[in-house]
Design a protein around this motif. Structure first.
Motif, PDB file in Angstrom:
ATOM      1  N   LYS A   1       2.220   2.042  -3.363  1.00  0.00           N
ATOM      2  CA  LYS A   1       1.199   2.686  -4.194  1.00  0.00           C
ATOM      3  C   LYS A   1       1.092   4.175  -3.848  1.00  0.00           C
ATOM      4  O   LYS A   1       0.990   5.035  -4.739  1.00  0.00           O
ATOM      5  CB  LYS A   1      -0.158   2.004  -3.966  1.00  0.00           C
ATOM      6  CG  LYS A   1      -0.287   0.615  -4.562  1.00  0.00           C
ATOM      7  CD  LYS A   1      -0.751   0.691  -5.999  1.00  0.00           C
ATOM      8  CE  LYS A   1      -1.116  -0.677  -6.534  1.00  0.00           C
ATOM      9  NZ  LYS A   1      -1.612  -0.628  -7.921  1.00  0.00           N
ATOM     10  N   ILE A   2       1.087   4.473  -2.552  1.00  0.00           N
ATOM     11  CA  ILE A   2       1.003   5.860  -2.098  1.00  0.00           C
ATOM     12  C   ILE A   2       2.202   6.662  -2.610  1.00  0.00           C
ATOM     13  O   ILE A   2       2.066   7.786  -3.103  1.00  0.00           O
ATOM     14  CB  ILE A   2       0.920   5.912  -0.560  1.00  0.00           C
ATOM     15  CG1 ILE A   2      -0.417   5.340  -0.089  1.00  0.00           C
ATOM     16  CG2 ILE A   2       1.102   7.336  -0.048  1.00  0.00           C
ATOM     17  CD1 ILE A   2      -0.493   5.106   1.408  1.00  0.00           C
ATOM     18  N   ASP A   3       3.388   6.071  -2.500  1.00  0.00           N
ATOM     19  CA  ASP A   3       4.597   6.746  -2.974  1.00  0.00           C
ATOM     20  C   ASP A   3       4.557   6.961  -4.484  1.00  0.00           C
ATOM     21  O   ASP A   3       5.013   8.001  -4.987  1.00  0.00           O
ATOM     22  CB  ASP A   3       5.829   5.931  -2.590  1.00  0.00           C
ATOM     23  CG  ASP A   3       6.060   5.885  -1.086  1.00  0.00           C
ATOM     24  OD1 ASP A   3       5.511   6.754  -0.381  1.00  0.00           O
ATOM     25  OD2 ASP A   3       6.784   4.979  -0.620  1.00  0.00           O
TER      26      ASP A   3
ATOM     27  N   TRP B   1      -7.450   1.287  -6.368  1.00  0.00           N
ATOM     28  CA  TRP B   1      -5.999   1.229  -6.227  1.00  0.00           C
ATOM     29  C   TRP B   1      -5.242   1.479  -7.531  1.00  0.00           C
ATOM     30  O   TRP B   1      -4.101   1.039  -7.706  1.00  0.00           O
ATOM     31  CB  TRP B   1      -5.560  -0.092  -5.584  1.00  0.00           C
ATOM     32  CG  TRP B   1      -5.970  -0.154  -4.143  1.00  0.00           C
ATOM     33  CD1 TRP B   1      -7.118  -0.690  -3.639  1.00  0.00           C
ATOM     34  CD2 TRP B   1      -5.277   0.403  -3.026  1.00  0.00           C
ATOM     35  NE1 TRP B   1      -7.194  -0.507  -2.286  1.00  0.00           N
ATOM     36  CE2 TRP B   1      -6.063   0.146  -1.874  1.00  0.00           C
ATOM     37  CE3 TRP B   1      -4.075   1.081  -2.875  1.00  0.00           C
ATOM     38  CZ2 TRP B   1      -5.684   0.557  -0.589  1.00  0.00           C
ATOM     39  CZ3 TRP B   1      -3.698   1.480  -1.606  1.00  0.00           C
ATOM     40  CH2 TRP B   1      -4.490   1.220  -0.487  1.00  0.00           C
TER      41      TRP B   1
ATOM     42  N   ILE C   1      -4.170  10.248   0.273  1.00  0.00           N
ATOM     43  CA  ILE C   1      -3.814   9.506  -0.935  1.00  0.00           C
ATOM     44  C   ILE C   1      -4.369   8.086  -0.861  1.00  0.00           C
ATOM     45  O   ILE C   1      -4.870   7.555  -1.856  1.00  0.00           O
ATOM     46  CB  ILE C   1      -2.288   9.494  -1.138  1.00  0.00           C
ATOM     47  CG1 ILE C   1      -1.783  10.914  -1.399  1.00  0.00           C
ATOM     48  CG2 ILE C   1      -1.915   8.575  -2.307  1.00  0.00           C
ATOM     49  CD1 ILE C   1      -0.270  11.040  -1.477  1.00  0.00           C
ATOM     50  N   ARG C   2      -4.324   7.465   0.314  1.00  0.00           N
ATOM     51  CA  ARG C   2      -4.873   6.117   0.472  1.00  0.00           C
ATOM     52  C   ARG C   2      -6.379   6.114   0.189  1.00  0.00           C
ATOM     53  O   ARG C   2      -6.886   5.213  -0.481  1.00  0.00           O
ATOM     54  CB  ARG C   2      -4.615   5.594   1.879  1.00  0.00           C
ATOM     55  CG  ARG C   2      -5.113   4.158   2.074  1.00  0.00           C
ATOM     56  CD  ARG C   2      -4.941   3.681   3.496  1.00  0.00           C
ATOM     57  NE  ARG C   2      -3.536   3.525   3.855  1.00  0.00           N
ATOM     58  CZ  ARG C   2      -2.869   4.336   4.661  1.00  0.00           C
ATOM     59  NH1 ARG C   2      -3.495   5.376   5.200  1.00  0.00           N
ATOM     60  NH2 ARG C   2      -1.603   4.128   4.936  1.00  0.00           N
TER      61      ARG C   2
ATOM     62  N   THR D   1      -3.087   3.878  -9.459  1.00  0.00           N
ATOM     63  CA  THR D   1      -2.279   5.056  -9.138  1.00  0.00           C
ATOM     64  C   THR D   1      -2.546   6.195 -10.114  1.00  0.00           C
ATOM     65  O   THR D   1      -2.586   7.362  -9.728  1.00  0.00           O
ATOM     66  CB  THR D   1      -0.780   4.711  -9.152  1.00  0.00           C
ATOM     67  OG1 THR D   1      -0.441   4.104 -10.414  1.00  0.00           O
ATOM     68  CG2 THR D   1      -0.443   3.743  -8.026  1.00  0.00           C
TER      69      THR D   1
ATOM     70  N   ASP E   1      -0.478  10.838   3.476  1.00  0.00           N
ATOM     71  CA  ASP E   1      -0.625   9.421   3.120  1.00  0.00           C
ATOM     72  C   ASP E   1      -2.072   8.970   3.270  1.00  0.00           C
ATOM     73  O   ASP E   1      -2.575   8.191   2.460  1.00  0.00           O
ATOM     74  CB  ASP E   1       0.283   8.563   4.008  1.00  0.00           C
ATOM     75  CG  ASP E   1       1.739   8.606   3.576  1.00  0.00           C
ATOM     76  OD1 ASP E   1       2.054   9.356   2.630  1.00  0.00           O
ATOM     77  OD2 ASP E   1       2.558   7.889   4.179  1.00  0.00           O
TER      78      ASP E   1
ATOM     79  N   GLN F   1       0.840  -1.201   0.000  1.00  0.00           N
ATOM     80  CA  GLN F   1       0.000   0.000   0.000  1.00  0.00           C
ATOM     81  C   GLN F   1       0.872   1.248   0.000  1.00  0.00           C
ATOM     82  O   GLN F   1       0.593   2.214  -0.718  1.00  0.00           O
ATOM     83  CB  GLN F   1      -0.918   0.000   1.218  1.00  0.00           C
ATOM     84  CG  GLN F   1      -2.036  -1.016   1.154  1.00  0.00           C
ATOM     85  CD  GLN F   1      -3.029  -0.847   2.298  1.00  0.00           C
ATOM     86  OE1 GLN F   1      -3.228   0.256   2.794  1.00  0.00           O
ATOM     87  NE2 GLN F   1      -3.636  -1.942   2.708  1.00  0.00           N
ATOM     88  N   GLN F   2       1.923   1.218   0.803  1.00  0.00           N
ATOM     89  CA  GLN F   2       2.811   2.380   0.882  1.00  0.00           C
ATOM     90  C   GLN F   2       3.502   2.637  -0.454  1.00  0.00           C
ATOM     91  O   GLN F   2       3.711   3.791  -0.850  1.00  0.00           O
ATOM     92  CB  GLN F   2       3.853   2.187   1.986  1.00  0.00           C
ATOM     93  CG  GLN F   2       4.685   3.428   2.274  1.00  0.00           C
ATOM     94  CD  GLN F   2       3.840   4.597   2.725  1.00  0.00           C
ATOM     95  OE1 GLN F   2       3.033   4.462   3.639  1.00  0.00           O
ATOM     96  NE2 GLN F   2       4.005   5.743   2.076  1.00  0.00           N
TER      97      GLN F   2
ATOM     98  N   ARG G   1       2.348   9.908  -5.126  1.00  0.00           N
ATOM     99  CA  ARG G   1       3.045  11.131  -4.734  1.00  0.00           C
ATOM    100  C   ARG G   1       4.050  11.550  -5.813  1.00  0.00           C
ATOM    101  O   ARG G   1       4.216  12.745  -6.109  1.00  0.00           O
ATOM    102  CB  ARG G   1       3.759  10.904  -3.394  1.00  0.00           C
ATOM    103  CG  ARG G   1       4.143  12.196  -2.688  1.00  0.00           C
ATOM    104  CD  ARG G   1       4.791  11.889  -1.345  1.00  0.00           C
ATOM    105  NE  ARG G   1       3.869  11.273  -0.406  1.00  0.00           N
ATOM    106  CZ  ARG G   1       2.935  11.926   0.273  1.00  0.00           C
ATOM    107  NH1 ARG G   1       2.807  13.233   0.105  1.00  0.00           N
ATOM    108  NH2 ARG G   1       2.157  11.297   1.119  1.00  0.00           N
TER     109      ARG G   1
END
Length: 275
Positions: A25-27, A58, A49-50, A60, A46, A22-23, A30
């Motif tokens: 995907k968040i990055d 999900w 964005i999540r 991006t 975060d 998940q992180q 960003r």
């Protein structure tokens, strides 16, 4: 029991299995946002964005596009600057829509709306107050993995003039486009017969994921009352929804609570700008 409001899409979507995935995907989002991430660090957290990723299955690319549109809207509307003292007709409006001082049994924020209380402000001010509430609900949901707000609406005494269609459409647009993923469940309590024709129109403005989170509840229906008892502590839930809480909202205490939240939001925004 969160499964009561789990949507078909949520059950089948390809959610990353680990927090590390998940992180990533968040990055990735960003990175797609580029300089926007530093322009609005408080908004583009975060957690935000999540929520946008979750609402876009999900993806991006889709999440980044939606966030860019949200940033453009925030530049114009400036929701982060709205505070308690700015709102018109506070006493009446707070009795129409407020954040409850209790959580549901899943630990989610409860947002109460009494649609039968007629708004004394203009549509512009009503939308402004909605956005103020959404900003506070978003702050409550910052660390949540799923929709962390239960929207509870009392439709007893509702008439066609209670919620003008244009205002309803604009409100839904803002909720779905700029604050996606906040609502985990929406309870529509005791809508009258006349509401049916209004609902047929409103459904056209609802995204499938939100529409599937909506549940109609009736005080004279045993199954409805079972669902409410599963979700809420009935000693805390307002009597308008079948609970045992008959106390009226203490406006003085509520105002103090919201002023404290305003101060916290200002502090967080200032800290993030200087990070």
């Amino acid at each position: 029991m969160s499964y009561l409001f789990q949507t078909r899409r949520e059950a089948t979507q390809q959610k990353p299995e680990s927090s590390a995935e998940q992180q990533r995907k968040i990055d990735d989002v960003r990175e797609l946002l580029g300089d926007l991430a530093t322009e609005m660090p408080s908004f583009l957290s975060d957690g935000t964005i999540r929520r946008f990723l979750l609402s876009r299955n999900w993806s991006t690319e889709k999440a980044a596009k939606a966030l860019k549109e949200a940033v453009k809207w925030r530049r114009q509307f400036k929701p982060e600057t709205i505070c308690w003292e700015d709102l018109a007709g506070i006493e009446n409006e707070v009795q129409r829509a407020y954040m409850a001082d209790y959580l549901d049994k899943n630990g989610r924020t409860v947002f109460v709306i009494m649609t039968s209380i007629k708004s004394l402000t203009s549509t512009k001010e009503h939308i402004r107050q909605l956005v103020y509430n959404l900003e506070n609900l978003a702050m409550n949901s910052e660390g949540a993995q799923e929709g962390n707000v239960v929207w509870v609406c009392n439709f007893s005494g509702w008439t066609l003039s209670s919620t003008p269609l244009w205002e309803t459409r604009e409100s839904l647009h803002i909720i779905q486009k700029y604050y996606p993923g906040l609502i985990g469940a929406a309870i529509l309590s005791n809508p009258p017969k006349i509401f049916e024709s209004f609902w047929k129109i409103v459904k056209q403005f609802l995204e499938p994921t939100l529409q599937e989170k909506i549940k109609f509840i009736y005080s004279n229906n045993a199954e409805s009352q079972r669902i409410m008892a599963d979700m809420f502590d009935m000693d805390k839930l307002e009597s308008a929804f079948g609970g045992r809480n008959t106390a009226s909202l203490d406006l003085t205490k509520y105002a103090e609570r919201m002023r404290r939240r305003d101060q916290l939001r200002r502090t967080c925004n200032h800290a993030n700008r200087n990070t």
